[in-house]
Design a protein around this motif. Structure first.
Motif, PDB file in Angstrom:
ATOM      1  N   ASN A  25       1.083  -1.271  -0.102  1.00  0.00           N
ATOM      2  CA  ASN A  25      -0.313  -0.738  -0.007  1.00  0.00           C
ATOM      3  C   ASN A  25       0.797   1.558   0.003  1.00  0.00           C
ATOM      4  O   ASN A  25       0.227   2.477   0.672  1.00  0.00           O
ATOM      5  N   LEU A  28      -0.547   4.045  -2.236  1.00  0.00           N
ATOM      6  CA  LEU A  28      -2.377   4.818  -1.035  1.00  0.00           C
ATOM      7  C   LEU A  28      -1.322   5.322   0.251  1.00  0.00           C
ATOM      8  O   LEU A  28      -2.708   6.742   0.511  1.00  0.00           O
ATOM      9  N   ARG A  32      -2.128   9.436   0.811  1.00  0.00           N
ATOM     10  CA  ARG A  32      -2.212  10.423   2.026  1.00  0.00           C
ATOM     11  C   ARG A  32      -1.646  10.679   2.824  1.00  0.00           C
ATOM     12  O   ARG A  32      -2.401  11.972   3.323  1.00  0.00           O
ATOM     13  N   PRO A 137      -8.930  -0.238  15.700  1.00  0.00           N
ATOM     14  CA  PRO A 137      -8.707   1.189  16.315  1.00  0.00           C
ATOM     15  C   PRO A 137      -9.533   1.358  17.694  1.00  0.00           C
ATOM     16  O   PRO A 137      -9.360   2.207  17.939  1.00  0.00           O
ATOM     17  N   ARG A 319       2.568  12.168  10.661  1.00  0.00           N
ATOM     18  CA  ARG A 319       1.741  13.222  10.751  1.00  0.00           C
ATOM     19  C   ARG A 319       2.220  14.136  11.453  1.00  0.00           C
ATOM     20  O   ARG A 319       2.423  15.440  11.246  1.00  0.00           O
TER      21      ARG A 319
ATOM     22  N   THR B 141     -12.030   6.513  12.221  1.00  0.00           N
ATOM     23  CA  THR B 141     -11.351   5.679  12.087  1.00  0.00           C
ATOM     24  C   THR B 141     -11.399   5.286  10.890  1.00  0.00           C
ATOM     25  O   THR B 141      -9.905   4.760  10.202  1.00  0.00           O
ATOM     26  N   ILE B 142     -11.893   5.660   9.487  1.00  0.00           N
ATOM     27  CA  ILE B 142     -11.081   5.474   8.179  1.00  0.00           C
ATOM     28  C   ILE B 142     -10.730   5.960   8.077  1.00  0.00           C
ATOM     29  O   ILE B 142      -9.309   5.732   7.483  1.00  0.00           O
ATOM     30  N   LYS B 143      -9.574   7.187   8.363  1.00  0.00           N
ATOM     31  CA  LYS B 143      -9.280   8.373   8.166  1.00  0.00           C
ATOM     32  C   LYS B 143      -7.928   8.039   8.655  1.00  0.00           C
ATOM     33  O   LYS B 143      -6.743   8.364   8.707  1.00  0.00           O
ATOM     34  N   VAL B 144      -7.919   7.784  10.081  1.00  0.00           N
ATOM     35  CA  VAL B 144      -6.110   7.331  11.172  1.00  0.00           C
ATOM     36  C   VAL B 144      -6.396   6.130  11.047  1.00  0.00           C
ATOM     37  O   VAL B 144      -5.555   5.796  11.315  1.00  0.00           O
ATOM     38  N   GLY B 145      -7.479   4.861  11.910  1.00  0.00           N
ATOM     39  CA  GLY B 145      -7.113   3.937  12.274  1.00  0.00           C
ATOM     40  C   GLY B 145      -6.958   3.202  11.281  1.00  0.00           C
ATOM     41  O   GLY B 145      -6.031   2.123  11.476  1.00  0.00           O
ATOM     42  N   LEU B 146      -8.023   2.793  10.218  1.00  0.00           N
ATOM     43  CA  LEU B 146      -7.353   2.123   8.889  1.00  0.00           C
ATOM     44  C   LEU B 146      -6.726   2.619   8.070  1.00  0.00           C
ATOM     45  O   LEU B 146      -7.013   2.498   7.039  1.00  0.00           O
ATOM     46  N   VAL B 147      -6.267   3.248   7.922  1.00  0.00           N
ATOM     47  CA  VAL B 147      -5.491   4.638   7.369  1.00  0.00           C
ATOM     48  C   VAL B 147      -4.093   3.812   6.816  1.00  0.00           C
ATOM     49  O   VAL B 147      -3.588   3.728   5.562  1.00  0.00           O
ATOM     50  N   ALA B 148      -4.135   2.555   7.245  1.00  0.00           N
ATOM     51  CA  ALA B 148      -2.658   1.754   6.215  1.00  0.00           C
ATOM     52  C   ALA B 148      -3.355   1.104   4.865  1.00  0.00           C
ATOM     53  O   ALA B 148      -2.957   0.094   4.369  1.00  0.00           O
ATOM     54  N   ASN B 149      -5.683   0.465   5.130  1.00  0.00           N
ATOM     55  CA  ASN B 149      -6.033  -0.035   3.814  1.00  0.00           C
ATOM     56  C   ASN B 149      -6.448   0.370   3.380  1.00  0.00           C
ATOM     57  O   ASN B 149      -7.099   1.815   3.172  1.00  0.00           O
ATOM     58  N   ARG B 150      -6.070  -0.182   2.394  1.00  0.00           N
ATOM     59  CA  ARG B 150      -7.622  -0.437   1.298  1.00  0.00           C
ATOM     60  C   ARG B 150      -8.630  -0.342   1.374  1.00  0.00           C
ATOM     61  O   ARG B 150      -9.258  -2.169   1.130  1.00  0.00           O
ATOM     62  N   GLY B 333      -8.703  13.452   4.258  1.00  0.00           N
ATOM     63  CA  GLY B 333      -7.391  11.963   4.469  1.00  0.00           C
ATOM     64  C   GLY B 333      -6.227  12.312   3.031  1.00  0.00           C
ATOM     65  O   GLY B 333      -5.826  11.032   3.474  1.00  0.00           O
TER      66      GLY B 333
END
Lengths: 437, 437
Positions: A25, A28, A32, A137, A319, B141-150, B333
């Motif tokens: 990734n 990606l 970001r 998370p 960040r 959660t989407i912008k930070v917790g799962l940031v490494a994931n597609r 993000g």
């Protein structure tokens, strides 16, 4: 494009997951961050072990200090686990002003104060999202998402191995040992499963959650914990008759001006959101003063789920670095000890309704003797279940009692007395009942 | 102790919740931040309305520009909702270099690009945690917790009013209109419920989620959406027979090199984690490439849950200010548009299995005619359900068909033709079937 350079200590299962995510990734992450994350140093005591990730030429070393001392490395990712040498490596890296990311629950649950103080003193971040509930998370949710809220209780299924075993015992009516053997064959349980099935792993994670949710520095020695290895199929059948599922719960909550915590196999009513969490999945149920209940569900272990948590921590450090943030969020989420935080309740003072299973000889007067002892210790029984005359693994007849709310230490005293009786066989077995007020 | 000063525009239901949380948990917030959050300006067009929170002397004004122009105010919280004047206020505040916190889904879902670009250009934060799923920390959660994931797909129950109505229709076998009336009496539905029950609210939230998860700027006009007002008790009974619950789902996911999105009442198999989400609760189920499935559950509306999300955004701004962070995380993000993000699928091209209910006269050959039309449009039927001879609200006999996977536009074409038949009465009714591959 800017690049932030990181080093990794420990290229085992999780380490390889982190490498895989950073490589797969990378596009990606760059879109970001507007920057790339570059792994410039990786230390492992066994550099030549076959791995399914590629480490660039010249990056691998056997000496963790090469990672820590590399002036280019701004973030050190510790993934070797255990107390030492992980603790020394982390302290050395903090001393050099590096940000730390770790998934080391054993270390954090026993050296929380030391590590959080050192990181605070040096103004570096210590990320540990991967240490509790794997890829969920959860740490961030508590420190950031629910930051405006006073947490009243946190109750979780935070050991996937135990939950996998309990799920199969429930669905396939198998014994603990036969599921365990199968789980070991499938890679869902370690060759030495004690840390998981004896509740140690869940207790370590709970200690971290108590630190986070209540700002009370505790270790697993400060609350009772127990595993699932003594469960027998009868326990799951009785639970089912009571409309409950059995889960290994880790819980901490405010109770009478104190915080009480425990890890115990527990009867969870079917309607509760935790009851239907099956297999290797984790879930954590939080009650707070503004949101009421909320639940977070996902995979609690594995190279990619835990790797995803570790990389999310790396991204947060990146960040901070790119935005010029200094000491943005302290390790515990707290800058100062709030006087309003309640103290920890002594382990023995925690109270619940209990499920008690005693193995007894099939002779008259046994129930009267046992209930008399419970009564003497102030424990009253709400139900007694005796299933036919089948014998339990100890050769006795299993006698199950559900109690009204009772104090844990008094329950232990009563059971000690009961276990010493001539009419009982072996050690009695205790579970909690999740009270849903 | 340092203090960061904020202003609030709009002291309605959510605004009062924000004030209450800031006041009640001021000690907790101070211990977490090492600073206090001070509300120095509050604007509302009706300053004298009875409220259960106290606004300090001299803070209240009728003019939003007093908040925006106050040089002390570093963070402007917009809680008036709707497009204008909220948009103009936010733009004015951004121009003055203020950080913005809003829960305004109508505005964000239609002016995402404008607002995110302006905030980016001025280097200010725009927090919008409260705009989707209320108190659940989903945006973070989407912008930070799962940031490494597609993220592969996001599927949610994100309108609590609809979920409350559907839950009671299911459990109490009530009609839509009788539950709606009761929900309005209890305050779970607005006097004008159209935004909720027609799917507009869920579509606005889904547009924000598509922006966040896939970095594609869309508005609700870019995908199909439909509400729940045409559901009849028969639909819930048939769903139950198929082992499903009916939920208003909002979903977006990668499909064949594109992203498809829709909001539709849907049949959800009982075993799916979203099936058991009942009452006013929201839940969002995410699939990504590292974590697999994860689920986030909690209250999606209400003054304290949404207030908790708004205050968490304020805290993030305060943490940026105190730590010296500049432009730490962009609104979407993403720093750059990634070329690897797929385009949006045209609304008509979205595909599902469908539930179709047609009201027909009870005459021979009807099924043959209808299935012939479906077949002509390439849609094949997997089940037909005809329950006795009871008539539906239109006076006809309800005929329910479950189809195999079909393309939405072809389904609409077929239904237009079916609805024009002499043997059918009124308009047919369509639901999606959640496919759990």
């Amino acid at each position: 494009m800017k690049s932030v350079k990181i080093g990794i200590i420990g290229l085992g299962n999780i380490g390889c997951g982190v490498m895989e995510i950073l490589q797969r990734n990378s596009g990606l992450l760059a879109s970001r961050l507007g920057a790339s994350i570059e792994v410039v140093r990786v230390a492992d005591i066994d550099p030549d072990r076959p791995r399914d990730v590629t480490v660039p030429e010249g990056v691998m070393t056997v000496d963790a200090m090469d990672v820590i001392n590399d002036p280019e490395v701004q973030i050190v990712v510790e993934l070797i686990g255990g107390i030492e040498p992980a603790r020394s490596y982390i302290l050395a890296a903090i001393n050099r002003g590096k940000h730390i990311v770790t998934a080391n629950k054993a270390l954090l649950s026993t050296h929380w104060s030391e590590l959080s103080k050192k990181a605070g003193a040096k103004g570096v971040t210590l990320g540990f999202e991967g240490s509790v509930a794997g890829g969920i998370p959860l740490v961030r949710t508590i420190k950031v998402g629910l930051v405006a809220n006073r947490i009243l209780s946190v109750t979780g299924i935070i050991n996937g191995t135990c939950n996998y075993i309990l799920t199969r015992m429930h669905k396939e009516h198998m014994t603990f040992s036969s599921v365990l053997g199968d789980a070991q064959d499938k890679g869902y349980a370690e060759a030495d499963p004690a840390m998981d099935v004896d509740g140690v792993d869940a207790a370590q994670k709970l200690a971290i959650l108590v630190n986070l949710c209540f700002n009370i520095p505790v270790s697993p020695e400060d609350f009772p914990y127990q595993g699932i290895s003594r469960l027998i199929p009868l326990d799951l059948e009785v639970a089912e008759d009571f409309g409950c599922r059995i889960k290994l719960l880790a819980t901490a909550g405010r109770s009478g001006g104190e915080v009480e915590a425990w890890v115990h196999p527990s009867l969870v009513p079917e309607g509760h959101p935790l009851a239907s969490v099956d297999g290797i999945f984790n879930a954590v149920y939080i009650q707070d003063d503004n949101l009421g209940p909320s639940l977070y569900y996902g995979r609690g272990a594995g190279r990619l789920p835990t790797g995803s948590a570790v990389v999310s921590d790396v991204v947060s450090c990146v960040r901070d670095i790119l935005s010029g943030a200094v000491e943005r969020i302290p390790v515990s989420g707290y800058r100062t000890i709030s006087n309003s935080e309640p103290p920890m309740k002594l382990a023995g003072n925690t109270a619940s309704e209990f499920y008690v299973r005693v193995s007894a000889h099939d002779s008259p007067g046994v129930l009267s003797t046992i209930s008399g002892i419970l009564g003497k210790h102030g424990i009253s029984i709400s139900s007694v279940i005796q299933r036919g005359r089948e014998t339990d693994p100890g050769g006795g007849v299993p006698l199950v009692m559900i109690t009204h709310e009772a104090v844990f230490s008094r329950m232990l005293e009563a059971l000690q007395e009961i276990d010493a009786l001539d009419v009982t066989i072996g050690e009695s077995f205790l579970m909690r009942i999740l009270m849903t007020s």
